[in-house]
Design a protein around this motif. Structure first.
Motif, PDB file in Angstrom:
ATOM      1  N   ARG A 132      -9.726  10.960   2.051  1.00  0.00           N
ATOM      2  CA  ARG A 132      -8.474  10.213   2.164  1.00  0.00           C
ATOM      3  C   ARG A 132      -7.279  11.120   2.451  1.00  0.00           C
ATOM      4  O   ARG A 132      -6.138  10.766   2.145  1.00  0.00           O
ATOM      5  CB  ARG A 132      -8.225   9.421   0.876  1.00  0.00           C
ATOM      6  CG  ARG A 132      -9.234   8.301   0.646  1.00  0.00           C
ATOM      7  CD  ARG A 132      -9.028   7.601  -0.688  1.00  0.00           C
ATOM      8  NE  ARG A 132      -9.901   6.444  -0.775  1.00  0.00           N
ATOM      9  CZ  ARG A 132      -9.547   5.221  -0.403  1.00  0.00           C
ATOM     10  NH1 ARG A 132      -8.323   5.003   0.058  1.00  0.00           N
ATOM     11  NH2 ARG A 132     -10.402   4.229  -0.494  1.00  0.00           N
ATOM     12  N   ARG A 166       0.848  -1.191   0.000  1.00  0.00           N
ATOM     13  CA  ARG A 166       0.000   0.000   0.000  1.00  0.00           C
ATOM     14  C   ARG A 166       0.880   1.237   0.000  1.00  0.00           C
ATOM     15  O   ARG A 166       1.984   1.223   0.543  1.00  0.00           O
ATOM     16  CB  ARG A 166      -0.934  -0.016   1.211  1.00  0.00           C
ATOM     17  CG  ARG A 166      -1.695  -1.328   1.338  1.00  0.00           C
ATOM     18  CD  ARG A 166      -2.580  -1.352   2.554  1.00  0.00           C
ATOM     19  NE  ARG A 166      -3.795  -0.590   2.335  1.00  0.00           N
ATOM     20  CZ  ARG A 166      -4.760  -0.470   3.251  1.00  0.00           C
ATOM     21  NH1 ARG A 166      -4.623  -1.022   4.439  1.00  0.00           N
ATOM     22  NH2 ARG A 166      -5.851   0.227   2.982  1.00  0.00           N
ATOM     23  N   GLN A 212     -12.206   8.719  -5.449  1.00  0.00           N
ATOM     24  CA  GLN A 212     -12.967   7.658  -4.806  1.00  0.00           C
ATOM     25  C   GLN A 212     -12.053   6.607  -4.170  1.00  0.00           C
ATOM     26  O   GLN A 212     -12.328   6.115  -3.076  1.00  0.00           O
ATOM     27  CB  GLN A 212     -13.873   6.985  -5.838  1.00  0.00           C
ATOM     28  CG  GLN A 212     -15.016   7.855  -6.321  1.00  0.00           C
ATOM     29  CD  GLN A 212     -16.089   8.023  -5.260  1.00  0.00           C
ATOM     30  OE1 GLN A 212     -16.318   7.138  -4.446  1.00  0.00           O
ATOM     31  NE2 GLN A 212     -16.751   9.178  -5.267  1.00  0.00           N
ATOM     32  N   THR A 213     -10.964   6.274  -4.872  1.00  0.00           N
ATOM     33  CA  THR A 213     -10.103   5.188  -4.394  1.00  0.00           C
ATOM     34  C   THR A 213      -8.671   5.612  -4.149  1.00  0.00           C
ATOM     35  O   THR A 213      -7.880   4.825  -3.607  1.00  0.00           O
ATOM     36  CB  THR A 213     -10.093   4.029  -5.411  1.00  0.00           C
ATOM     37  OG1 THR A 213      -9.608   4.522  -6.686  1.00  0.00           O
ATOM     38  CG2 THR A 213     -11.490   3.451  -5.583  1.00  0.00           C
ATOM     39  N   ASP A 214      -8.303   6.816  -4.546  1.00  0.00           N
ATOM     40  CA  ASP A 214      -6.948   7.296  -4.304  1.00  0.00           C
ATOM     41  C   ASP A 214      -6.938   8.822  -4.272  1.00  0.00           C
ATOM     42  O   ASP A 214      -7.958   9.470  -4.438  1.00  0.00           O
ATOM     43  CB  ASP A 214      -5.964   6.756  -5.348  1.00  0.00           C
ATOM     44  CG  ASP A 214      -6.335   7.154  -6.775  1.00  0.00           C
ATOM     45  OD1 ASP A 214      -7.208   8.034  -6.952  1.00  0.00           O
ATOM     46  OD2 ASP A 214      -5.751   6.606  -7.722  1.00  0.00           O
ATOM     47  N   ASP A 225      -9.715  -0.176   5.968  1.00  0.00           N
ATOM     48  CA  ASP A 225     -10.509   0.906   5.386  1.00  0.00           C
ATOM     49  C   ASP A 225      -9.865   2.245   5.747  1.00  0.00           C
ATOM     50  O   ASP A 225      -9.986   2.722   6.878  1.00  0.00           O
ATOM     51  CB  ASP A 225     -11.941   0.830   5.931  1.00  0.00           C
ATOM     52  CG  ASP A 225     -12.877   1.837   5.274  1.00  0.00           C
ATOM     53  OD1 ASP A 225     -12.408   2.904   4.839  1.00  0.00           O
ATOM     54  OD2 ASP A 225     -14.095   1.561   5.221  1.00  0.00           O
ATOM     55  N   GLU A 266      -2.812   5.942  -1.955  1.00  0.00           N
ATOM     56  CA  GLU A 266      -4.072   5.541  -1.323  1.00  0.00           C
ATOM     57  C   GLU A 266      -4.578   6.608  -0.359  1.00  0.00           C
ATOM     58  O   GLU A 266      -5.778   6.782  -0.181  1.00  0.00           O
ATOM     59  CB  GLU A 266      -3.866   4.215  -0.597  1.00  0.00           C
ATOM     60  CG  GLU A 266      -5.136   3.522  -0.195  1.00  0.00           C
ATOM     61  CD  GLU A 266      -4.897   2.097   0.267  1.00  0.00           C
ATOM     62  OE1 GLU A 266      -5.807   1.553   0.939  1.00  0.00           O
ATOM     63  OE2 GLU A 266      -3.823   1.534  -0.011  1.00  0.00           O
ATOM     64  N   THR A 319     -10.446   5.421   4.868  1.00  0.00           N
ATOM     65  CA  THR A 319     -11.299   6.539   5.270  1.00  0.00           C
ATOM     66  C   THR A 319     -11.828   6.355   6.689  1.00  0.00           C
ATOM     67  O   THR A 319     -11.922   7.315   7.455  1.00  0.00           O
ATOM     68  CB  THR A 319     -12.483   6.706   4.291  1.00  0.00           C
ATOM     69  OG1 THR A 319     -13.202   5.481   4.191  1.00  0.00           O
ATOM     70  CG2 THR A 319     -11.973   7.104   2.909  1.00  0.00           C
TER      71      THR A 319
END
Length: 376
Positions: free
Chosen positions: A301, A22, A124-126, A339, A139, A341
Motif C-alpha cells: 500500500r 478515504r 494488511q488494511t492500512d 482496491d 489507507e 493495492t
C-alpha cells in the motif's frame, strides 16, 4: 484575472461504487507532493501531507507545462508567471507558493509542517507512518520525499539510495538590476555552453514576486563541475556513492570561494559578473547530482513518485514533468478500482518503464560528462 491557482477546472471523479471517505498520506510537501495531494483531494480523498521543513527553500528556476499542471491538479494555473526561454520557465518558489495557497484553501488536505517521517510500516488494511510527532495512519502512503526518500526504504530496501553522478551543480539567481543594461533577448533564452573548465546553463525567470517586466526579472545560472570530488567527500556531502547533503556557500572556505570566484571570470557576459556577486556574497548552493534508477515503484500500500522514484540530472529537463505524469497515472489508477493495492500495481505497470528510461538517459549523460573530463 484568475490567480495562479484559482478554482478547480474539473469536478471530483465519479465512480461506479459508493466510495466512503478515504484517507491517504503524502510524505513530502515539495512540488510533487503538493500536486499529488491536490489531485487526490480532487478525486475525493482526505489527504495528510507530512513535510519535515517549516521553511521551504526559495528554489531556483524550472521548466513548466502549465496545461499539464492544470490538468493534473484540477486547478487553473494559467496565471502562473512564466517566461518563454525555449521552454516555459518559472521560479520554483513561485510555483511552490501557488500550490501551497491552493492546498490551504482545500478542506480535504491537512498540511503538517515540521513533521519528519522516520519509518513506514505497511499492514494488511492500512499503513502507519512513524514520525517525530507521533504515528499517522491511512489507507495508503505516497512517498514524494525527494532524492533522499525515507519512504523508498520500504518500497525498495535492496536499493534505498540515489547514486552520486560525479558532478556538482553550482546554482544561483541574479537580479536583473545587478546587470548593467539588463538582460538582452539573447540572455533570456536557455543556453548551455563551455565556460572555463565547467559547463554553464543560463536562462531568465520571473522576478521574486512574479514580475515579468524588464529590470525586475531574475537570471538562473547552473554550472556543471566535475572537479570537486575531493571537497564533497572530505566535508561529508558525498559518502561512497550516496549524496548526503547540499553544499551551501556559507559552508565553504575562503580559498574555495576564491576558486569559484575565479571560475566566474571565465564565464560569458553578463553571467560572469552577476555570478561573481552571488559567489562573493555566498548566495548560491552546490547540488551533487543524485540519480536513482528504480526497479519498482510500489510495495503493498505504499508508492513513490517524483524525485523519490526517479532522481535525475536537471539536464534532462524532465524531473518535475515526469512527477506530474506519475501523479496523473496514480490518481487515474485509483479512480478505476476501489482496491488500493491493485491500483498501485497498475500505476507501477504504467510508469516504471518510462521513468527507468529517463534515469538511464540521465546516467548516460553524467558518465559521458565525467569521462570527457571538461573540468580537467
Amino acid at each position: 484575472m484568475p490567480t495562479a491557482a484559482s478554482g478547480p477546472t474539473r469536478s471530483i471523479t465519479s465512480t461506479s461504487w459508493d466510495r466512503p471517505r478515504r484517507r491517504a498520506i503524502v510524505v513530502g510537501g515539495s512540488l510533487a507532493g503538493l500536486c499529488a495531494a491536490l489531485a487526490l483531494s480532487a478525486s475525493g480523498w482526505e489527504v495528510t501531507i507530512l513535510e519535515q521543513s517549516t521553511q521551504p527553500p526559495a528554489g531556483m528556476g524550472m521548466s513548466i507545462d502549465v496545461a499539464l499542471l492544470s490538468a493534473v491538479t484540477g486547478l487553473d494555473m494559467r496565471a502562473l508567471p512564466v517566461i518563454e526561454t525555449g521552454f516555459p520557465a518559472t521560479g520554483w518558489g513561485l510555483l511552490r507558493q501557488a500550490l501551497a495557497d491552493a492546498v490551504e484553501r482545500q478542506p480535504r488536505i491537512d498540511l503538517r509542517e515540521g513533521v519528519r517521517a522516520l519509518a513506514v510500516v505497511d499492514g494488511q488494511t492500512d499503513v502507519v507512518v512513524e514520525t517525530n510527532a507521533g504515528m499517522h495512519r491511512a489507507e495508503f502512503v505516497v512517498g514524494a520525499d525527494g532524492y533522499a526518500s525515507t519512504v523508498r526504504r520500504l518500497v525498495s530496501p535492496e536499493e534505498p539510495h540515489a547514486e552520486y553522478g560525479g558532478v556538482v551543480l553550482w546554482r544561483g539567481l541574479v537580479d536583473e538590476s545587478d546587470i548593467p543594461g539588463g538582460f538582452t533577448t539573447r540572455d533570456i533564452g536557455f543556453a548551455f555552453r563551455p565556460a572555463g573548465t565547467q559547463m554553464l546553463a543560463t536562462y531568465v525567470i520571473p522576478g521574486a514576486r512574479g514580475e515579468l517586466d524588464p529590470g525586475h526579472r531574475r537570471g538562473v545560472f547552473i554550472s556543471f563541475d566535475c572537479s570537486r570530488d575531493a571537497l564533497l567527500r572530505r566535508d561529508g556531502y558525498v559518502n561512497g556513492t550516496v549524496v548526503k547533503a547540499t553544499v551551501h556557500g556559507s559552508g565553504l572556505s575562503r580559498t574555495e570561494i576564491e576558486d569559484l570566484h575565479h571560475e566566474t571570470r571565465q564565464w560569458p557576459a553578463p553571467w560572469g559578473r552577476a555570478a561573481a556577486i552571488a559567489v562573493r556574497e555566498r548566495a548560491f548552493i552546490g547540488t551533487p547530482i543524485a540519480e536513482f534508477l528504480p526497479s519498482r515503484l510500489v510495495r503493498g500500500r505504499v508508492a513513490i513518485l517524483g524525485d523519490a522514484a526517479h532522481s535525475v540530472s536537471p539536464i534532462t529537463g524532465g524531473g518535475f514533468h515526469n512527477g506530474l505524469l506519475d501523479v496523473a497515472s496514480l490518481v487515474s489508477a485509483l479512480d478505476e478500482t476501489p482496491d488500493v493495492t491493485r491500483a498501485l500495481r497498475r500505476y507501477e505497470e504504467h510508469r516504471l518503464a518510462p521513468v527507468r528510461a529517463l534515469v538511464t538517459r540521465s546516467r548516460a549523460w553524467s558518465r559521458s560528462f565525467v569521462r570527457s573530463d571538461p573540468c580537467g
